[in-house]
Scaffold this active site. Sequence first.
Site, PDB file in Angstrom:
ATOM      1  N   LYS A  95      46.412 -11.991  48.610  1.00  0.00           N
ATOM      2  CA  LYS A  95      46.922 -13.324  48.245  1.00  0.00           C
ATOM      3  C   LYS A  95      48.367 -13.517  48.675  1.00  0.00           C
ATOM      4  O   LYS A  95      48.788 -14.636  48.971  1.00  0.00           O
ATOM      5  CB  LYS A  95      46.795 -13.555  46.735  1.00  0.00           C
ATOM      6  CG  LYS A  95      45.366 -13.802  46.284  1.00  0.00           C
ATOM      7  CD  LYS A  95      45.336 -14.479  44.927  1.00  0.00           C
ATOM      8  CE  LYS A  95      43.925 -14.727  44.477  1.00  0.00           C
ATOM      9  NZ  LYS A  95      43.845 -15.278  43.118  1.00  0.00           N
ATOM     10  N   LYS A 110      33.846 -12.417  51.983  1.00  0.00           N
ATOM     11  CA  LYS A 110      33.170 -12.842  50.750  1.00  0.00           C
ATOM     12  C   LYS A 110      33.295 -14.362  50.589  1.00  0.00           C
ATOM     13  O   LYS A 110      34.273 -14.960  51.047  1.00  0.00           O
ATOM     14  CB  LYS A 110      33.714 -12.065  49.547  1.00  0.00           C
ATOM     15  CG  LYS A 110      34.920 -12.648  48.951  1.00  0.00           C
ATOM     16  CD  LYS A 110      35.383 -11.991  47.673  1.00  0.00           C
ATOM     17  CE  LYS A 110      36.672 -12.721  47.360  1.00  0.00           C
ATOM     18  NZ  LYS A 110      37.387 -12.477  46.230  1.00  0.00           N
ATOM     19  N   LYS A 157      36.595 -19.666  47.090  1.00  0.00           N
ATOM     20  CA  LYS A 157      36.975 -21.074  46.919  1.00  0.00           C
ATOM     21  C   LYS A 157      37.972 -21.485  47.987  1.00  0.00           C
ATOM     22  O   LYS A 157      38.085 -22.660  48.316  1.00  0.00           O
ATOM     23  CB  LYS A 157      37.606 -21.275  45.532  1.00  0.00           C
ATOM     24  CG  LYS A 157      36.632 -21.168  44.385  1.00  0.00           C
ATOM     25  CD  LYS A 157      37.363 -21.402  43.050  1.00  0.00           C
ATOM     26  CE  LYS A 157      36.569 -20.904  41.861  1.00  0.00           C
ATOM     27  NZ  LYS A 157      37.421 -20.494  40.739  1.00  0.00           N
TER      28      LYS A 157
END
Length: 353
Positions: free
Chosen positions: A133, A215, A218
């Site tokens: 992230k 994967k 969102k």
Amino acid sequence: MSGNTQVADRATAGLPQKGLRPRVLSGIQPTGIPHIGNYLGAMRHWAAEQEQYDSVFCVVDLHAITVPANHHPAELQDNIIGMAAALLAIGIDPQKSVLFIQSHIPAHAELSWILGCVTSLGWLNRMHQFKSKAGEDRENASAGLYTYPVLQAADILLYDADLVPVGDDQRQHIELTRDIAERFNERFGPTFIVPAPLIRESGARIMALDDPTAKMSKSHPEGAISLLDTPSAIKKKFARAVTDSERTITFSPERKGLYNLLTIYQLLAGGTDEAIEEHFAGKGYKELKAELTELLVAELAPIQQRYRDLVGDPAHPKQAKAALAPILLEGAARARPRAEATLARAKNAMGLG
Ligand code: AMP
Ligand code: TRP
């Protein structure tokens, strides 16, 4: 792990008894409508196992503010309400489970500080989610993103959870939670239940439809099917899903795109690998994708209906907030005494206050 062993462990550790059902806690970030990876990997089990477990579910809004670029104050409030509505729509029953918003219970932030003081920097430096992230520009990532897993540990430990049902991407965070609980218990005496991850063999890592090496997430909506997608959007996304040029339909993990589609099929339709392979013998991807579309549309239709009933007109989110407020207030009222009791136990063990 049997429920009885847990109860015995609690008694010897001087920890609170909670009845015979193991306790489960899980959380989800209010960062938009969940996708079928969230649903098949985690949320569906939360709803299905509410009788089996003493369940606590939390919309983790404090986690959602750790990436400033994704944090838009005007949207966050709607996303929090939207996620609470999604949880109710997939079948979380507030009579059976405790459902609340993390920031409604200040004990989460307070325990997070305390746990941060028994967490080594070395442990946090190893966290994969922070690395992915934060990206290249790590110097500018927030301190909140770095300590995100400590807040997650607080969420779990506050409710004496035995099990944490999550997708595979959360395994490392639950291991860290265990390390933190064990270290605290060693230093200050038995205080926290050391929880175990509950990660399913199948569905814990649903891959992106347009790139089965990544994967489903969102942050990449093109590869994801949202729980609110229309039948025609679902059809289109399956039609475009990456497969390969082979002819047979078999469960081979190396054939990543097909394996992902077959996993989704199996989670929706049930049946063994062999039965599914037999069902598709002599058929092609076109049939598989058509059946997948039909199954998923049927699975999502009642969820979408319940979501619309709860949220009402999406142009007027304030109405949804008013409708859900009593449920969330009641959830927080049930969560708060449990959280405060654990926090008091931890502070007492440390000599605070
Ligand atoms: P999040 O939206 O990141 O808060 O995730 C909510 C839950 O969904 C967590 O338990 C995740 O581990 C799980 N999850 C997220 N993405 C996937 C995926 N692609 N496959 C299976 N589970 C997932
Ligand atoms: N980090 C989790 C995720 O991204 C969300 C989360 C926060 C969570 N607190 C939790 C999951 C406690 C399980 C238990 O999916």
